[in-house]
Design an enzyme around this catalytic site. Sequence first.
Site, PDB file in Angstrom:
ATOM      1  N   GLN A   1       1.114  -1.174   0.008  1.00 11.51           N
ATOM      2  CA  GLN A   1       0.037   0.223   0.117  1.00 11.51           C
ATOM      3  C   GLN A   1       0.928   1.250   0.012  1.00 11.51           C
ATOM      4  O   GLN A   1       1.030   1.582   0.974  1.00 11.51           O
ATOM      5  CB  GLN A   1      -0.903  -0.107   1.402  1.00 11.51           C
ATOM      6  CG  GLN A   1      -1.891   1.063   0.955  1.00 11.51           C
ATOM      7  CD  GLN A   1      -3.366   1.405   2.381  1.00 11.51           C
ATOM      8  OE1 GLN A   1      -2.640   1.592   2.782  1.00 11.51           O
ATOM      9  NE2 GLN A   1      -4.274   1.617   2.036  1.00 11.51           N
TER      10      GLN A   1
ATOM     11  N   GLY B   1      -8.948  -5.878  10.024  1.00  7.33           N
ATOM     12  CA  GLY B   1      -7.722  -5.639  10.491  1.00  7.33           C
ATOM     13  C   GLY B   1      -7.313  -6.750  10.851  1.00  7.33           C
ATOM     14  O   GLY B   1      -6.770  -7.182  11.537  1.00  7.33           O
ATOM     15  N   ARG B   2      -8.092  -5.896  12.328  1.00  8.76           N
ATOM     16  CA  ARG B   2      -7.389  -6.071  13.865  1.00  8.76           C
ATOM     17  C   ARG B   2      -8.081  -8.011  14.068  1.00  8.76           C
ATOM     18  O   ARG B   2      -7.262  -8.358  14.536  1.00  8.76           O
ATOM     19  CB  ARG B   2      -8.948  -5.483  14.768  1.00  8.76           C
ATOM     20  CG  ARG B   2      -8.189  -3.772  15.283  1.00  8.76           C
ATOM     21  CD  ARG B   2      -9.292  -3.383  15.868  1.00  8.76           C
ATOM     22  NE  ARG B   2     -10.389  -3.204  15.071  1.00  8.76           N
ATOM     23  CZ  ARG B   2     -10.997  -1.975  14.953  1.00  8.76           C
ATOM     24  NH1 ARG B   2     -11.611  -1.391  16.236  1.00  8.76           N
ATOM     25  NH2 ARG B   2     -12.627  -1.993  14.262  1.00  8.76           N
TER      26      ARG B   2
ATOM     27  N   TYR C   1      -5.569  10.752   4.523  1.00  5.86           N
ATOM     28  CA  TYR C   1      -4.262  10.820   4.348  1.00  5.86           C
ATOM     29  C   TYR C   1      -3.636  11.853   3.020  1.00  5.86           C
ATOM     30  O   TYR C   1      -5.185  12.326   2.475  1.00  5.86           O
ATOM     31  CB  TYR C   1      -3.680  10.209   3.871  1.00  5.86           C
ATOM     32  CG  TYR C   1      -3.323   9.240   5.213  1.00  5.86           C
ATOM     33  CD1 TYR C   1      -3.222   9.937   6.677  1.00  5.86           C
ATOM     34  CD2 TYR C   1      -4.001   8.070   5.589  1.00  5.86           C
ATOM     35  CE1 TYR C   1      -2.916   9.436   7.387  1.00  5.86           C
ATOM     36  CE2 TYR C   1      -3.559   7.268   6.662  1.00  5.86           C
ATOM     37  CZ  TYR C   1      -3.366   8.195   7.770  1.00  5.86           C
ATOM     38  OH  TYR C   1      -3.340   7.524   9.039  1.00  5.86           O
TER      39      TYR C   1
ATOM     40  N   ARG D   1      -7.677   2.148  -2.372  1.00  5.61           N
ATOM     41  CA  ARG D   1      -8.571   1.658  -1.228  1.00  5.61           C
ATOM     42  C   ARG D   1      -9.340   3.708  -0.808  1.00  5.61           C
ATOM     43  O   ARG D   1      -7.868   4.866  -1.116  1.00  5.61           O
ATOM     44  CB  ARG D   1      -8.004   1.718   0.305  1.00  5.61           C
ATOM     45  CG  ARG D   1      -8.026   1.648   0.844  1.00  5.61           C
ATOM     46  CD  ARG D   1      -7.881   1.210   2.350  1.00  5.61           C
ATOM     47  NE  ARG D   1      -8.492   0.278   3.175  1.00  5.61           N
ATOM     48  CZ  ARG D   1      -8.834  -0.058   4.658  1.00  5.61           C
ATOM     49  NH1 ARG D   1      -6.851   1.104   5.252  1.00  5.61           N
ATOM     50  NH2 ARG D   1      -8.937  -0.722   5.228  1.00  5.61           N
TER      51      ARG D   1
HETATM   52  C1  PHB Z   1      -2.193   4.823  11.187  1.00  3.06           C
HETATM   53  O1  PHB Z   1      -0.844   4.182  11.449  1.00  3.06           O
HETATM   54  O2  PHB Z   1      -2.982   4.991  12.341  1.00  3.06           O
HETATM   55  C2  PHB Z   1      -2.900   4.506  10.218  1.00  3.06           C
HETATM   56  C3  PHB Z   1      -2.237   4.187   8.948  1.00  3.06           C
HETATM   57  C4  PHB Z   1      -3.373   4.257   7.831  1.00  3.06           C
HETATM   58  C5  PHB Z   1      -4.086   4.162   7.923  1.00  3.06           C
HETATM   59  C6  PHB Z   1      -4.979   4.337   8.954  1.00  3.06           C
HETATM   60  C7  PHB Z   1      -4.019   4.590  10.386  1.00  3.06           C
HETATM   61  O3  PHB Z   1      -4.725   4.029   7.041  1.00  3.06           O
END
Ligand code: PHB
Length: 362
Positions: free
Chosen positions: A99, A317-318, A182, A229
């Site tokens: 990514q 994710g988690r 971002y 994404r």
């Molecule tokens: C994070 O470092 O908290 C983080 C990085 C990328 C993301 C979301 C959170 O897309």
Amino acid sequence: MPTLFDPIHLGELQLPNRIVMAPLTRDRATPGVDAPNALNAEYYAQRATAGLLIAEATQISPEGKGYAWTPGIYSDAQVEGWTQVTQAVHGAGGRIVLQLWHVGRISHTSLQPGGAAPVSASAIPAKAKVFIENPPSFADTSTPRALELGEIPRLIEDYRRAATNAKAAGFDGIELHAANGYLLQQFLCDGTNRRTDEYGGPVANRARLILQVLDALTSVWEPGRVGIRLSPWTKFGDISDSDPAATFGYVIGELNRYGLAYLHMIEGDTGAGRASDSEIAAMRALFIGPYIANNGYDGAMASERVASGAADAVAFGRPFIANPDLVLRLRTGAPLNPGDPSTYYGGGAHGYTDYPFLAQAA
Ligand code: PHB
């Protein structure tokens, strides 16, 4: 009806199942060089039974960094480090894409080359925190400066170089990070873009940078190995837009020109609530290619969305932090290890490579 355990093609990427590991910031690259290392390679290889691994967000340039100990893909040491990772994953039978990330205003002067201000579409600070290295602590983001029009070709070249480096490091593809507030979303959304040049104003201007970056990425990689994404509904990083349906509808319409591997959608506020089913369905319907759903999924919900055709694959994710063998656990209905949030960011092997596999847990 398809199940999570059926194979699928996302463009040129051939997945043996539809369970994708979401990109997860873990802040464990080698300090000083921001290069992946043997521990990172072990972590990803442990998770290689995922249909696809999306490696953590990785800065395309020193300027693109916003948190301590996140990896980059602009130096030789980083390419070498990522090569260890891709070799370990491929050796374990997996597939991995990288990514590509530029944080924009979600940064701090102490993380920037020469202690400079971070860059963004406009000089609007984010009400958000980042984790800095010296001293290791949370800090308010620094006020960014607006990128000058003349700097944008250099920024696009930074993305192109990152894509070239990812290829050299042996990845199977790349994912463009245009989500979570971002840099690319700072250009796209009108809450953070007050520009009066060809990158500001109407949505066709605000989306220009994303599309020019995609042009650069698809000059290096075949489009069937490039994903993207998006997070139309996120509030992460203090991002906002006055009309997400119109803004993201436009972008997705343009994405259809590329023949990308997939659209990876955060279907709500990142790590929190979901958008409404009708909002999600309307957005998904605009994209003509494969669709990876993400945000707070469990196995049952993922199975339901794949069976109904609402998603082609689901990114977890988690659950993947705490369960290296998540695919086996979902397949057999085994219980999941709970994650330990105190070890999510930073540190070593503990809370990273020492979560038990099923046989060990039993
Ligand atoms: C994070 O470092 O908290 C983080 C990085 C990328 C993301 C979301 C959170 O897309």
